[in-house]
Design a protein around this motif. Structure first.
Motif, PDB file in Angstrom:
ATOM      1  N   LYS A  99      99.932 -48.236  20.274  1.00 46.86           N
ATOM      2  CA  LYS A  99     100.225 -49.671  20.146  1.00 46.86           C
ATOM      3  C   LYS A  99      99.140 -50.394  19.353  1.00 46.86           C
ATOM      4  CE  LYS A  99     103.239 -50.024  24.069  1.00 46.86           C
ATOM      5  NZ  LYS A  99     103.425 -50.351  25.462  1.00 46.86           N
ATOM      6  N   HIS A 100      97.975 -49.749  19.224  1.00 47.78           N
ATOM      7  CA  HIS A 100      96.876 -50.278  18.418  1.00 47.78           C
ATOM      8  C   HIS A 100      96.745 -49.512  17.089  1.00 47.78           C
ATOM      9  CE1 HIS A 100      95.731 -52.025  22.327  1.00 47.78           C
ATOM     10  NE2 HIS A 100      95.178 -52.957  21.582  1.00 47.78           N
ATOM     11  N   ASN A 101      97.819 -48.863  16.679  1.00 47.92           N
ATOM     12  CA  ASN A 101      97.899 -48.147  15.394  1.00 47.92           C
ATOM     13  C   ASN A 101      97.034 -46.902  15.296  1.00 47.92           C
ATOM     14  OD1 ASN A 101      99.793 -50.038  14.295  1.00 47.92           O
ATOM     15  ND2 ASN A 101      98.067 -51.453  14.045  1.00 47.92           N
ATOM     16  N   ALA A 102      96.760 -46.268  16.421  1.00 49.15           N
ATOM     17  CA  ALA A 102      95.997 -45.022  16.375  1.00 49.15           C
ATOM     18  C   ALA A 102      96.813 -43.938  15.686  1.00 49.15           C
ATOM     19  CB  ALA A 102      95.649 -44.567  17.793  1.00 49.15           C
ATOM     20  N   LYS A 103      96.139 -43.165  14.867  1.00 50.59           N
ATOM     21  CA  LYS A 103      96.769 -42.033  14.185  1.00 50.59           C
ATOM     22  C   LYS A 103      96.283 -40.702  14.756  1.00 50.59           C
ATOM     23  CE  LYS A 103      97.552 -44.268   9.669  1.00 50.59           C
ATOM     24  NZ  LYS A 103      98.372 -45.266  10.181  1.00 50.59           N
ATOM     25  N   GLU A 104      95.142 -40.746  15.426  1.00 52.16           N
ATOM     26  CA  GLU A 104      94.512 -39.521  15.931  1.00 52.16           C
ATOM     27  C   GLU A 104      93.729 -39.846  17.198  1.00 52.16           C
ATOM     28  OE1 GLU A 104      90.738 -37.221  14.077  1.00 52.16           O
ATOM     29  OE2 GLU A 104      92.442 -37.457  12.723  1.00 52.16           O
ATOM     30  N   ILE A 105      93.725 -38.894  18.118  1.00 49.78           N
ATOM     31  CA  ILE A 105      92.944 -39.056  19.344  1.00 49.78           C
ATOM     32  C   ILE A 105      92.000 -37.871  19.478  1.00 49.78           C
ATOM     33  CG2 ILE A 105      92.994 -39.152  21.862  1.00 49.78           C
ATOM     34  CD1 ILE A 105      95.612 -40.654  21.669  1.00 49.78           C
ATOM     35  N   LEU A 106      90.752 -38.184  19.769  1.00 49.79           N
ATOM     36  CA  LEU A 106      89.725 -37.179  20.036  1.00 49.79           C
ATOM     37  C   LEU A 106      89.362 -37.233  21.514  1.00 49.79           C
ATOM     38  CD1 LEU A 106      87.252 -37.830  17.082  1.00 49.79           C
ATOM     39  CD2 LEU A 106      88.905 -35.975  17.279  1.00 49.79           C
ATOM     40  N   LEU A 107      88.858 -36.124  22.018  1.00 51.96           N
ATOM     41  CA  LEU A 107      88.303 -36.100  23.362  1.00 51.96           C
ATOM     42  C   LEU A 107      87.355 -34.930  23.473  1.00 51.96           C
ATOM     43  CD1 LEU A 107      89.904 -33.637  25.052  1.00 51.96           C
ATOM     44  CD2 LEU A 107      91.708 -35.335  25.035  1.00 51.96           C
ATOM     45  N   GLU A 108      86.491 -34.988  24.469  1.00 52.17           N
ATOM     46  CA  GLU A 108      85.595 -33.879  24.782  1.00 52.17           C
ATOM     47  C   GLU A 108      86.024 -33.337  26.128  1.00 52.17           C
ATOM     48  OE1 GLU A 108      81.384 -34.613  24.206  1.00 52.17           O
ATOM     49  OE2 GLU A 108      81.891 -36.203  22.784  1.00 52.17           O
ATOM     50  N   SER A 109      86.679 -32.189  26.108  1.00 51.94           N
ATOM     51  CA  SER A 109      87.228 -31.593  27.314  1.00 51.94           C
ATOM     52  C   SER A 109      86.239 -30.647  27.972  1.00 51.94           C
ATOM     53  CB  SER A 109      88.504 -30.820  26.980  1.00 51.94           C
ATOM     54  OG  SER A 109      88.961 -30.108  28.096  1.00 51.94           O
ATOM     55  N   ARG A 110      86.145 -30.760  29.282  1.00 53.30           N
ATOM     56  CA  ARG A 110      85.424 -29.728  30.029  1.00 53.30           C
ATOM     57  C   ARG A 110      86.195 -28.427  29.860  1.00 53.30           C
ATOM     58  NH1 ARG A 110      83.020 -32.506  35.485  1.00 53.30           N
ATOM     59  NH2 ARG A 110      82.060 -34.260  34.405  1.00 53.30           N
ATOM     60  N   GLU A 111      85.486 -27.329  29.872  1.00 55.37           N
ATOM     61  CA  GLU A 111      86.113 -26.022  29.668  1.00 55.37           C
ATOM     62  C   GLU A 111      87.285 -25.800  30.626  1.00 55.37           C
ATOM     63  OE1 GLU A 111      84.524 -21.565  28.673  1.00 55.37           O
ATOM     64  OE2 GLU A 111      83.398 -22.706  30.178  1.00 55.37           O
ATOM     65  N   THR A 112      87.160 -26.274  31.851  1.00 59.24           N
ATOM     66  CA  THR A 112      88.208 -26.076  32.854  1.00 59.24           C
ATOM     67  C   THR A 112      89.485 -26.860  32.548  1.00 59.24           C
ATOM     68  OG1 THR A 112      87.221 -27.832  34.187  1.00 59.24           O
ATOM     69  CG2 THR A 112      86.600 -25.554  34.730  1.00 59.24           C
ATOM     70  N   ALA A 113      89.420 -27.859  31.667  1.00 60.36           N
ATOM     71  CA  ALA A 113      90.592 -28.694  31.357  1.00 60.36           C
ATOM     72  C   ALA A 113      91.202 -28.387  29.994  1.00 60.36           C
ATOM     73  CB  ALA A 113      90.211 -30.170  31.435  1.00 60.36           C
ATOM     74  N   VAL A 114      90.627 -27.456  29.244  1.00 62.15           N
ATOM     75  CA  VAL A 114      91.136 -27.151  27.896  1.00 62.15           C
ATOM     76  C   VAL A 114      92.613 -26.767  27.934  1.00 62.15           C
ATOM     77  CG1 VAL A 114      90.967 -25.480  25.985  1.00 62.15           C
ATOM     78  CG2 VAL A 114      88.913 -26.621  26.840  1.00 62.15           C
ATOM     79  N   GLY A 115      93.019 -25.952  28.873  1.00 65.47           N
ATOM     80  CA  GLY A 115      94.412 -25.523  28.974  1.00 65.47           C
ATOM     81  C   GLY A 115      95.355 -26.701  29.180  1.00 65.47           C
ATOM     82  N   PHE A 116      94.954 -27.644  30.003  1.00 67.59           N
ATOM     83  CA  PHE A 116      95.745 -28.853  30.232  1.00 67.59           C
ATOM     84  C   PHE A 116      95.965 -29.607  28.925  1.00 67.59           C
ATOM     85  CE2 PHE A 116      95.343 -33.491  30.727  1.00 67.59           C
ATOM     86  CZ  PHE A 116      96.547 -33.772  31.379  1.00 67.59           C
ATOM     87  N   TYR A 117      94.896 -29.825  28.176  1.00 63.94           N
ATOM     88  CA  TYR A 117      95.027 -30.580  26.930  1.00 63.94           C
ATOM     89  C   TYR A 117      95.826 -29.804  25.885  1.00 63.94           C
ATOM     90  CZ  TYR A 117      91.860 -34.031  28.859  1.00 63.94           C
ATOM     91  OH  TYR A 117      91.296 -35.002  29.652  1.00 63.94           O
ATOM     92  N   LYS A 118      95.639 -28.497  25.816  1.00 61.57           N
ATOM     93  CA  LYS A 118      96.427 -27.682  24.878  1.00 61.57           C
ATOM     94  C   LYS A 118      97.919 -27.817  25.176  1.00 61.57           C
ATOM     95  CE  LYS A 118      93.328 -24.055  23.274  1.00 61.57           C
ATOM     96  NZ  LYS A 118      93.073 -22.599  23.261  1.00 61.57           N
ATOM     97  N   LYS A 119      98.285 -27.788  26.459  1.00 60.27           N
ATOM     98  CA  LYS A 119      99.694 -27.931  26.849  1.00 60.27           C
ATOM     99  C   LYS A 119     100.267 -29.281  26.420  1.00 60.27           C
ATOM    100  CE  LYS A 119      99.171 -25.709  31.141  1.00 60.27           C
ATOM    101  NZ  LYS A 119      99.373 -25.727  32.567  1.00 60.27           N
ATOM    102  N   ASN A 120      99.397 -30.234  26.207  1.00 56.20           N
ATOM    103  CA  ASN A 120      99.828 -31.577  25.841  1.00 56.20           C
ATOM    104  C   ASN A 120      99.552 -31.925  24.385  1.00 56.20           C
ATOM    105  OD1 ASN A 120     100.978 -32.840  28.357  1.00 56.20           O
ATOM    106  ND2 ASN A 120      99.077 -31.971  29.131  1.00 56.20           N
ATOM    107  N   GLY A 121      99.419 -30.885  23.545  1.00 56.82           N
ATOM    108  CA  GLY A 121      99.373 -31.096  22.108  1.00 56.82           C
ATOM    109  C   GLY A 121      98.009 -31.219  21.460  1.00 56.82           C
ATOM    110  N   TYR A 122      96.945 -31.003  22.200  1.00 58.02           N
ATOM    111  CA  TYR A 122      95.597 -31.099  21.635  1.00 58.02           C
ATOM    112  C   TYR A 122      95.136 -29.729  21.158  1.00 58.02           C
ATOM    113  CZ  TYR A 122      95.320 -35.836  23.360  1.00 58.02           C
ATOM    114  OH  TYR A 122      95.560 -37.176  23.557  1.00 58.02           O
ATOM    115  N   GLU A 123      94.309 -29.738  20.131  1.00 57.99           N
ATOM    116  CA  GLU A 123      93.757 -28.499  19.577  1.00 57.99           C
ATOM    117  C   GLU A 123      92.239 -28.579  19.583  1.00 57.99           C
ATOM    118  OE1 GLU A 123      95.377 -27.993  15.672  1.00 57.99           O
ATOM    119  OE2 GLU A 123      97.429 -27.806  16.426  1.00 57.99           O
ATOM    120  N   ILE A 124      91.608 -27.435  19.804  1.00 53.73           N
ATOM    121  CA  ILE A 124      90.146 -27.381  19.777  1.00 53.73           C
ATOM    122  C   ILE A 124      89.666 -27.522  18.338  1.00 53.73           C
ATOM    123  CG2 ILE A 124      88.123 -25.908  20.148  1.00 53.73           C
ATOM    124  CD1 ILE A 124      89.578 -24.707  22.554  1.00 53.73           C
ATOM    125  N   GLU A 125      88.747 -28.441  18.145  1.00 50.30           N
ATOM    126  CA  GLU A 125      88.102 -28.635  16.846  1.00 50.30           C
ATOM    127  C   GLU A 125      86.792 -27.853  16.775  1.00 50.30           C
ATOM    128  OE1 GLU A 125      88.844 -31.062  14.001  1.00 50.30           O
ATOM    129  OE2 GLU A 125      90.689 -30.262  14.867  1.00 50.30           O
TER     130      GLU A 125
END
Length: 149
Positions: A99-125
């Motif tokens: 709603k604020h015109n974001a084109k990309e979202i970044l985050l710093e995931s704890r190792e234990t949550a990487v699988g959760f974020y991957k399932k929701n469309g995030y990729e490790i950079e």
């Protein structure tokens, strides 16, 4: 279970929000209260998940630069994990950023949550920092709007 995702509006809700963030993300590593509050709080959009009147999950997002936003401080009570609460918080944060015109979202995931974020469309950079000497992080990204060539 009737989970609502909303922004804290009252000082009582905000205090409960901060306390849960500290309880889940700082207290287990013996960090004092106050360390759960980041430097971009004034510009961040905070959301919380509630089951009736109980706050069971938290997260926030802020504009990093241009159309890039960053999610931070996401956490869900252990007894509510695996019940789509984190996903609901994540999707609400993504929706608010869009709603604020974001084109990309970044985050710093704890190792234990990487699988959760991957399932929701995030990729490790890349690999991120190690917090409190033991919590390995990964920088992850999700493209919301693909640029046209």
């Amino acid at each position: 279970m009737n989970i609502n995702i909303l922004q804290p509006k009252t000082s009582a809700d905000l205090n409960k929000y901060w306390y849960l963030r500290w309880q889940l993300l700082r207290k287990p590593w013996h960090q004092p209260q106050g360390t759960e509050i980041g430097k971009f709080e004034n510009n961040a959009i905070k959301v919380m998940a509630k089951d009736k009147e109980r706050i069971i999950g938290v997260g926030r997002i802020h504009k990093k630069e241009n159309n890039i936003w960053q999610i931070r401080y996401m956490a869900v009570l252990p007894e509510y994990q695996g019940k789509q609460v984190g996903r609901k918080i994540l999707f609400k944060l993504e929706d608010l950023a869009q709603k604020h015109n974001a084109k990309e979202i970044l985050l710093e995931s704890r190792e234990t949550a990487v699988g959760f974020y991957k399932k929701n469309g995030y990729e490790i950079e890349s690999e991120g920092k190690i917090l409190f000497g033991s919590i390995k992080h990964f920088i992850m990204k999700k493209i919301l709007v693909k640029e046209r060539i």
